[in-house]
Scaffold this active site. Sequence first.
Site, PDB file in Angstrom:
ATOM      1  N   LYS A 206      10.988   5.341 -11.676  1.00  0.00           N
ATOM      2  CA  LYS A 206      10.478   5.098 -13.024  1.00  0.00           C
ATOM      3  C   LYS A 206      10.974   6.200 -13.954  1.00  0.00           C
ATOM      4  O   LYS A 206      10.858   7.388 -13.643  1.00  0.00           O
ATOM      5  CB  LYS A 206       8.937   5.072 -13.014  1.00  0.00           C
ATOM      6  N   ASP A 259      -1.487   3.170   0.650  1.00  0.00           N
ATOM      7  CA  ASP A 259      -0.654   2.320  -0.202  1.00  0.00           C
ATOM      8  C   ASP A 259      -0.163   3.048  -1.454  1.00  0.00           C
ATOM      9  O   ASP A 259       0.946   2.810  -1.919  1.00  0.00           O
ATOM     10  CB  ASP A 259      -1.476   1.075  -0.595  1.00  0.00           C
ATOM     11  N   HIS A 264       3.187   7.446  -3.708  1.00  0.00           N
ATOM     12  CA  HIS A 264       3.476   7.508  -5.146  1.00  0.00           C
ATOM     13  C   HIS A 264       2.754   8.672  -5.841  1.00  0.00           C
ATOM     14  O   HIS A 264       3.343   9.403  -6.630  1.00  0.00           O
ATOM     15  CB  HIS A 264       3.061   6.204  -5.824  1.00  0.00           C
ATOM     16  N   LYS A 366      -7.573  -0.825  -7.029  1.00  0.00           N
ATOM     17  CA  LYS A 366      -7.204  -2.199  -7.393  1.00  0.00           C
ATOM     18  C   LYS A 366      -8.386  -2.843  -8.104  1.00  0.00           C
ATOM     19  O   LYS A 366      -9.538  -2.404  -7.953  1.00  0.00           O
ATOM     20  CB  LYS A 366      -6.918  -3.013  -6.133  1.00  0.00           C
TER      21      LYS A 366
HETATM   22  C1  BG6 Z   1       3.308  -0.626  -4.215  1.00  0.00           C
HETATM   23  C2  BG6 Z   1       2.013  -0.993  -3.565  1.00  0.00           C
HETATM   24  O1  BG6 Z   1       3.935   0.410  -3.522  1.00  0.00           O
HETATM   25  O2  BG6 Z   1       3.076  -0.210  -5.549  1.00  0.00           O
HETATM   26  C3  BG6 Z   1       1.273  -2.050  -4.359  1.00  0.00           C
HETATM   27  O3  BG6 Z   1       2.245  -1.462  -2.249  1.00  0.00           O
HETATM   28  C4  BG6 Z   1       1.115  -1.607  -5.789  1.00  0.00           C
HETATM   29  O4  BG6 Z   1       0.004  -2.328  -3.782  1.00  0.00           O
HETATM   30  C5  BG6 Z   1       2.459  -1.189  -6.362  1.00  0.00           C
HETATM   31  O5  BG6 Z   1       0.562  -2.672  -6.539  1.00  0.00           O
HETATM   32  C6  BG6 Z   1       2.285  -0.609  -7.751  1.00  0.00           C
HETATM   33  O6  BG6 Z   1       3.537  -0.426  -8.326  1.00  0.00           O
HETATM   34  P1  BG6 Z   1       3.718  -0.430  -9.906  1.00  0.00           P
HETATM   35  O7  BG6 Z   1       5.152  -0.092 -10.094  1.00  0.00           O
HETATM   36  O8  BG6 Z   1       3.335  -1.798 -10.375  1.00  0.00           O
HETATM   37  O9  BG6 Z   1       2.779   0.609 -10.412  1.00  0.00           O
END
Ligand code: BG6
Length: 655
Positions: A206, A259, A264, A366
């Site tokens: 990103k 996840d 991330h 979520k």
């Molecule tokens: C993914 C997860 O790695 O990232 C998902 O497995 C999540 O559950 C997604 O929704 C979120 O990505 P972004 O780019 O939409 O923030």
Amino acid sequence: MSDLTGVVGSLGLEPQSEAPKGRPCVMVIFGACGDVTKRLMTPAIYNLACDGLLPEQFAIVGADILDLDTEKFRARLGDADDGIQKYHTRKQFDPKVWSWLSGRMHYVEAKDLDGYHRLADLVKKLGADYKTGGNLLFYFAVAPRFFGLISSNLYKSGFHEGDGWRHIIVEKPFGTDLKSAQELNREILSYWREDQIYRVDHYLGKETVQNILAFRFSNGMYEPMWNKNHIDNVQFNVSESVDVEGRGGYYDSSGVLRDMMQNHMFQMLAYIAMEPPASFEPDAIRNEKAKLLSAVRIFEPKEVPQNCVRGQYGPQVDGAGQVIQPGYRQEKDVNPKSNTETFAAARFFIDNWRWEGVPFYLRSGKALWKRGTEIVVQFKKAPAVLFRGTPVERLTSNRLIFHIQPYQGIEVLFQAKIPGPTLRLQTVHMKFNYGDTFRSSRYTGYEVMVYSCMNGDATLFSRTDLVEAAWRIAQPMLDSWQSTPAPVFPNYARGSWGPKAASDLIQHDGRGWYEVITPDVLARSALFRDGDELFLNAVIMALRPQVAAAGEMIITKGEIGREMYFICRGEVEVLGDGDTKILKDGDVFGEVALLLSQKRTASIRARTLCDLFVLDRNEFLRILRDNPHFAEKVTEVATKRFKVNVPAEHLIRPA
Ligand code: BG6
């Protein structure tokens, strides 16, 4: 072989990139018939083609277990309803670029060693046709349990031999805990060298995440203050409004910690908190990230409940108690008694010279009230003492906000003097918005990954030690959540801010989560509906978030009212003299307190966990004094809607 010159950008929609083209190679995609290839990878490669970043010496081979041929494979990815024409991210689809690209796509059914031998023959032929110098880029869009098998088949069919480089992009999840990640690393490293492996974390693709390092290290402004002497706390918020979207089978054995947080969010944490690297060389950056992650304090088992909170969303029900949308336990492929967390919040500390004692709060979930990722760096307050004797009652903290998505930008919050003869302050902001400044297309995030990998740049990819360091931080949380009973799940409603415990976690430290609000929240109240941008922005700056537990009294009859409340999510009951009235999401109460100082005529109690935005009367009047043109409108609404007569001049007279 068609030539792309004069084709890319031929519609004049997107400027071609000035970056050099990627290096020649054949790209082999395993899992070529899967969703990731269709929805993300193909649009990403198409974007690279549109931007003129693919070399002429380039071909793609899709490998999967389905019985397809090249024609069918091309048709599948090019499908009008479920292919590139649906998933591309450009303003307009360019058939010429697609025809250039799809003409280079081939397919091999590879479910046994014979298939891998056929794959090897095709790759060799394409390498010669397209003069790729033997370079091979493998993309493993498959579950990690297949990494070893694919690597071993590639080895047996001789892919490790010959000219050129071999780079392998692997998808997350990279392990499910520390032990499995270590095993996976061991397995994959028995076939490939570390410098051949490119572990994807799509957050690093990103632009707004990459910009964290550019912002920190190319500006002299903040770095000198980037430490415990000046920063009070840092908050990472990754809210998703989507639920598990039919991925219950995967998600139920994962949860938000695996996840989102372990990968991330820890990557973003490392970017925000790492030391300046000696250069922008991939390993210089990755070394600093590794150092940072290994300085994060690892929780003792007993510290987990003190520092971490977990949640699971429940159903959304209407006034009659009917389920409008299911809770997590009712989702497809989810265990009806599941204790998997769909929300987590945690307070981390980084035990190094720079950050000792500064809390880093991370929160993700979520089915929350909004989609939004923000990193909020909160500075220490200025000393208020010199404002004694002035109308200034309190100073608020400066905040630097990295808006990662969907709004992309950087915002600074600071105090400014409100024009006028007395010294009064208001929190204001300066905003940099990507869309206003840069003209660029929407990307999937994978473009830069493929492009970097082609060019042998591993900066945006994770390394063995980084992956393991991140699992080491998450492991005590995983262990504790596995071995101790979950709180009563579900503990937050679909569409809310998450469990109350998350607010308590930060409030316990005398702080609050910074919620990023939009004008549409305000428009829910008649008082603000027609407000102009200036006015609404001032109100947004003045709102403060508040969470009320079910059963908690928010307003007590007979007390002098000083605030109005927006219900972001939740239900309250109005306990008047007559029937009990229920208010819920989007409703507003207590508005009269903004207009008149009088006793509350009813009590209001939370029926469920409530997420509220609160506006104080003093703040409201101050904003009106600064926007006197809006006072007439407020008077009008007050008369019509609340039957109270408050002349505009009363609202704006000096405090
Ligand atoms: C993914 C997860 O790695 O990232 C998902 O497995 C999540 O559950 C997604 O929704 C979120 O990505 P972004 O780019 O939409 O923030």
